[in-house]
Design an enzyme around this catalytic site. Sequence first.
Site, short mmCIF file in Angstrom:
data_model
loop_
_atom_site.label_atom_id
_atom_site.label_comp_id
_atom_site.label_asym_id
_atom_site.label_seq_id
_atom_site.Cartn_x
_atom_site.Cartn_y
_atom_site.Cartn_z
N GLY A 12 -1.48 31.90 83.95
CA GLY A 12 -1.44 32.70 82.82
C GLY A 12 -2.59 33.97 82.77
O GLY A 12 -3.38 34.16 83.93
N ASP A 13 -2.55 35.04 81.90
CA ASP A 13 -3.47 35.96 81.83
C ASP A 13 -3.41 36.92 83.18
O ASP A 13 -4.25 37.68 83.54
CB ASP A 13 -4.90 35.52 81.61
CG ASP A 13 -4.83 34.95 80.52
OD1 ASP A 13 -4.31 34.94 79.64
OD2 ASP A 13 -5.81 33.93 80.52
N GLY A 15 -1.65 39.67 83.39
CA GLY A 15 -1.39 41.09 82.95
C GLY A 15 -0.05 41.34 82.78
O GLY A 15 0.53 42.25 82.83
N LYS A 16 0.51 40.16 82.02
CA LYS A 16 1.97 40.52 81.83
C LYS A 16 2.27 41.61 80.95
O LYS A 16 3.24 42.09 80.75
CB LYS A 16 2.57 38.92 81.33
CG LYS A 16 2.60 37.89 82.40
CD LYS A 16 2.94 36.53 81.90
CE LYS A 16 2.05 36.15 80.66
NZ LYS A 16 0.53 35.61 81.20
N GLY A 40 -2.20 35.25 74.85
CA GLY A 40 -2.93 36.29 74.43
C GLY A 40 -2.65 37.45 75.32
O GLY A 40 -2.95 37.46 76.55
N HIS A 41 -1.82 38.48 74.75
CA HIS A 41 -1.44 39.64 75.75
C HIS A 41 -1.84 40.91 75.31
O HIS A 41 -1.79 41.41 74.17
CB HIS A 41 0.15 39.57 75.32
CG HIS A 41 0.85 38.42 76.06
ND1 HIS A 41 2.38 38.21 75.87
CD2 HIS A 41 0.41 37.25 76.74
CE1 HIS A 41 2.40 37.16 76.42
NE2 HIS A 41 1.50 36.48 77.18
N GLN A 226 2.13 32.55 79.06
CA GLN A 226 1.37 31.74 80.17
C GLN A 226 2.00 31.90 81.79
O GLN A 226 2.31 33.18 81.93
CB GLN A 226 1.86 30.03 79.75
CG GLN A 226 1.24 29.63 78.56
CD GLN A 226 2.04 30.14 77.21
OE1 GLN A 226 3.35 29.82 77.08
NE2 GLN A 226 1.52 30.78 76.40
N ARG A 307 -12.88 32.75 81.90
CA ARG A 307 -11.98 32.04 82.69
C ARG A 307 -12.69 31.65 83.95
O ARG A 307 -13.52 32.43 84.51
CB ARG A 307 -10.94 33.12 82.99
CG ARG A 307 -10.01 33.56 81.75
CD ARG A 307 -9.25 34.66 81.95
NE ARG A 307 -8.55 35.23 80.66
CZ ARG A 307 -8.08 36.11 80.50
NH1 ARG A 307 -8.45 37.42 81.35
NH2 ARG A 307 -7.36 36.78 79.41
N GLY A 419 -6.00 49.14 86.71
CA GLY A 419 -6.69 49.35 85.63
C GLY A 419 -5.89 48.93 84.41
O GLY A 419 -4.56 48.91 84.37
#
Length: 443
Positions: A12-13, A15-16, A40-41, A226, A307, A419
Amino acid sequence: MAIVIVLGTQWGDEGKAKITDLLAESADVVVRCQGGCNAGHTVTHNGEVFKFHLIPSGMLYDNKHCIIGAGTVIDPAVLVREIEEIQAKGYKADGLRLSTRAHLTTPYQTALDKAQESKRDDKTKIGTTGRGIGPTYADKVGRRGLRIGDLYETEDILKQKIENFLQPKQAELAGVIDKAYEEQVTELMDFCRTYREKLKPYICDSVSTVHDHLGQNAQVLLEGAQGTFLDVDYGTYPYVTSSNTLASGLCTGAGLGPTQIDKVIGVTKAYTTRVGEGPFPTELKDSIGEHIGDVGQEFGTTTGRRRRCGWVDAVMLKYAARVNGLTGLAMTKLDVLDALAEVKICVAYRDKKSGEPLESFPSQLSSLDTIEPVYETLPGWQTSITDIRKEADLPQAAREFLTRLSALVGVPIDIISVGPERNQTMVLNHPIIGPQGCAMAVS
Ligand code: GDP
Ligand code: IMO
Ligand code: MG
């Protein structure tokens, strides 16, 4: 018409949301397919930061159709707040639709999630986001869940559904919800009445909605939540979420068949992070891990937890390529490694005692206790790449890192992100509109 899946290849996390927002410019429809407000996106646009939990990451474009699909679980309080927040910032929510098949997360499931987690000891705790995700999916597969469509049934039918939902839960709720059964029924009836009105403008039969768009030749993006290793079947069970996070799970959540999918883009951080408990072979518990966490601002978007950070793991990524049928990678946060003198890629695992290699990511977590990662070390680039917009302008060392990783995983790199902003990206092979350079070769 093209249907492109954007999903996470790690924990997860990855950068989707950034990649979904970027690609959404060329799409007509964006669908969130599974998970709930555990996600959390983050989308950063012109310096403004948006944190979506349920709303698809295409919402910042006017006239974009954003659908929350049948495979999701919805805490209506979170969804309503999110809609109000984007409206307050001057964005429209007219294009938002919510599947009547999506499941409802009530405050009872959220309370149960937190209670279950607090009862677990250090060895068994999962580190959930406390958003009611596990209990809601358990009710769904237990065939007692409440769905969004149930809000619009007659009062009698709704009451019966609430009773079917509550009765089997009474033992579990004792000590968590301090209310008599009749009071619980009344409370949930009121809860449903409140959100029935607030959600009414958005509800849809998502099967008809998605397929009607496809009938008009729409370009469709499916946004994963996720990541591969949090998948309930193929992740690091039991340290996983409760939904199917893979490409196949996204198809189910959106109401599409596998033959309809054109591309599957695996969003991958240039390193690895994990929030919550569970194994993590390449975790760095040293100053390099801390440096990556600080530079990458690795704090959970939903819970604010720090994280855990480690090197990128090609064993995991090869597995992710297999179980998702990846056609391309979107490499994110390459800039976070800018200052490092050397960078590492985990190329294999081996038994700590015998040195025997482990060929594939294991199904039993106990196998991970006895292995250690085997690393390839490459020189770092030690210069800022965050303003670079052409792949050819990247420092040689950064290009070599990417080429090696792509070769190990066996999947081309289609997108490089340096970035958080939409424009801090190099698109080598656009999954919807085609090559704009060519995908970095797998050598
Ligand atoms: P998601 O859950 O996969 O959508 O990812 P999150 O939004 O939880 O976390 C990714 C974080 O990294 C967010 O804060 C993004 O703004 C940020 N981000 C995404 N891509 C890049 C990148 O290429 N470089 C940097 N420095 N930050 C990025
Ligand atoms: P996005 O979409 C990172 C993790 C939690 C916990 C485990 C189970 O932003 O990538 P849950 O609340 O789902 O029952 O928690 O899964 N987790 C995530 N980690 N990103 C997420 O979503 C996550 N959603 C859940 O930390 O370890
Ligand atoms: Mg996230």
